[in-house]
Enzyme design. Structure first.
Site: not given
Ligand code: NAD
Ligand code: DAU
Length: 353
Positions: A82, A98, A132-134, A157, A160-161, A256, A288, A291
């Site tokens: 996800e 997942t 991911t870099d997150e 997200y 979880s990664k 952005n 926004d 987080g």
């Protein structure tokens, strides 16, 4: 022996499957086909003699056992996930299932398979976990993420990664599974689901809808064209050292607002509005993301110095190709937008658990 790609019907996965087939590999694609999985992205290779698709969940241990036994892959590339931060804010459950439980099931099935291998097949086997870099959290105005940056995930997200990355590390250190991990920055390119910033803005502009920029639009991401990421994954799989982590980035920081203005200006030329005004007028600053990480930027010197990889696409060329792809593949987008997702805002609050 094929490469087993999980999540191969998603954005990066479908680009990767095509990339690998073009370079002579055989590919087995295992994908659950969630809302984000789309076989239309793989139409051009559907009948390819070196390609097989299997619909299934990486949490299904019995299915994984039979896929390993039947296809005897020489490597696994784990992209099943996800992937959307906004959805993880509203409904984190699937992300835990997942990204964490699924990665555990895949690692365990790969380990059982690996232990049954012998000789050259065992020596050559690899599992590349795509992350991911997150997981590193948020940067201030200066500095870069690298492989040694401490983990500090801020969204369900990225948490979880991060959990999945730790499991991948542990399955290498404890059980000796030859795992590699990559942590990549924001990808863009063909076949990306329109909930993500770049396709969201292209398709919203073409439908003359507002262009919702979260907060002040100053949040910064390090953008990489998806083909450069696919090449990095292939280089890490073939030449990376088991147990190592590689940070991958595009060396292309943009706010952005810069991204959205770039898309507006490109479409002003390619597909002018009927009233002759600029698409920039459709930009709307909205509440926004909770987080919201301020800035991501990658120091990719390890993969460059050790494995000889660096990004080949510049931002203008990559964006030109991406915008052209969405304009030429209206049907691909229409089929998605006639389904459960219609460009509405996500990620404003938690659904009742
Ligand atoms: P995506 O959401 O477009 O695709 C994910 C795919 O995984 C879909 O095809 C979906 O059907 C499949 N999937 C989901 N749950 C599954 C399950 N339980 N079993 C089997 N398949 C399942 O995601 P993406 O953007 O292509 O990202 C792919 C991977 O790369 C993810 O692990 C993501 O964290 C990572 N990543 C993405 C980016 C990015 O910018 N998109 C950047 C760095 C890393
Ligand atoms: O950094 C890698 C990550 O990049 C991947 O791990 C994730 O899977 C991928 O989704 C992406 O996460 P982001 O949250 O950075 O991507 P997203 O496209 O959702 O948003 C990019 C930026 O744009 C972010 O700062 C939020 C903002 N945004 C997004 C949308 C959809 C807007 O301002 N308006 C929008 O409508």
């Amino acid at each position: 022996m094929p490469i087993l790609v999980t999540g191969g019907a998603g954005f990066i996965g479908s680009n990767l499957v095509r990339f690998l087939l073009e370079r002579g590999h055989a590919v087995v694609n295992l994908d659950k086909l969630t809302y984000a999985g789309n076989l239309a992205s793989l139409e051009s290779v559907r009948a390819h003699p070196r390609y097989r698709f299997i619909r299934g969940d990486i949490r299904d241990a019995a299915l994984l056992r039979s896929v390993f036994a039947e296809h005897a892959p020489r490597a696994v590339l784990n992209l099943a996930a996800e992937s959307h931060v906004d959805r993880s804010i509203d409904a984190p459950g699937d992300f835990i299932q997942t990204n964490i439980v699924g990665t555990f099931c895949l690692l365990d099935a790969a380990l059982a398979y690996y232990e049954g291998l012998a000789g050259e097949a065992k020596r050559a086997f690899r599992l590349l976990h795509v992350s991911t870099d997150e997981v590193y959290g948020s940067l201030g105005p200066g500095g870069f993420f690298s492989e040694t940056t401490p983990y500090a995930p801020n969204s369900p997200y990225s948490a979880s990664k991060a959990g999945a990355d730790h499991l991948a590390r542990a399955w290498h250190r404890t059980y000796g599974l030859p795992v590699l991990t990559t942590n990549c920055s924001n990808n863009y390119g063909p076949c990306q689901f329109p909930e993500k910033l770049i396709p969201h803005m292209i398709l919203s502009a073409l439908q003359n809808r507002p262009l919702p920029v979260y907060g002040d639009g100053g949040n910064t991401r390090d953008w990489i064209y998806v083909e450069d990421h696919c090449r990095a994954l292939s280089v890490v799989l073939e030449r990376g050292a088991p147990g190592e982590v590689y940070a991958v980035g595009g060396a292309c920081e943009k706010t952005n607002l810069e991204i959205v203005r770039f898309i507006c200006d490109a479409l002003d030329g390619l597909s002018p509005r009927e009233d002759g005004r600029s698409y920039r007028e459709r930009i709307a600053f909205v509440r926004d993301r909770p987080g919201h990480d301020r800035r991501y930027a990658i120091d990719a010197s390890k993969i460059k110095n050790e494995l000889g990889w660096e990004p080949a696409w510049n931002f203008e060329e990559g964006m030109k190709k991406t915008i052209a792809w969405y304009r030429e593949n209206e049907r691909w987008a229409e089929d998605i937008l006639n389904g459960s997702y219609r460009l509405e805002r996500r990620g404003t609050g938690r659904e009742t658990p």
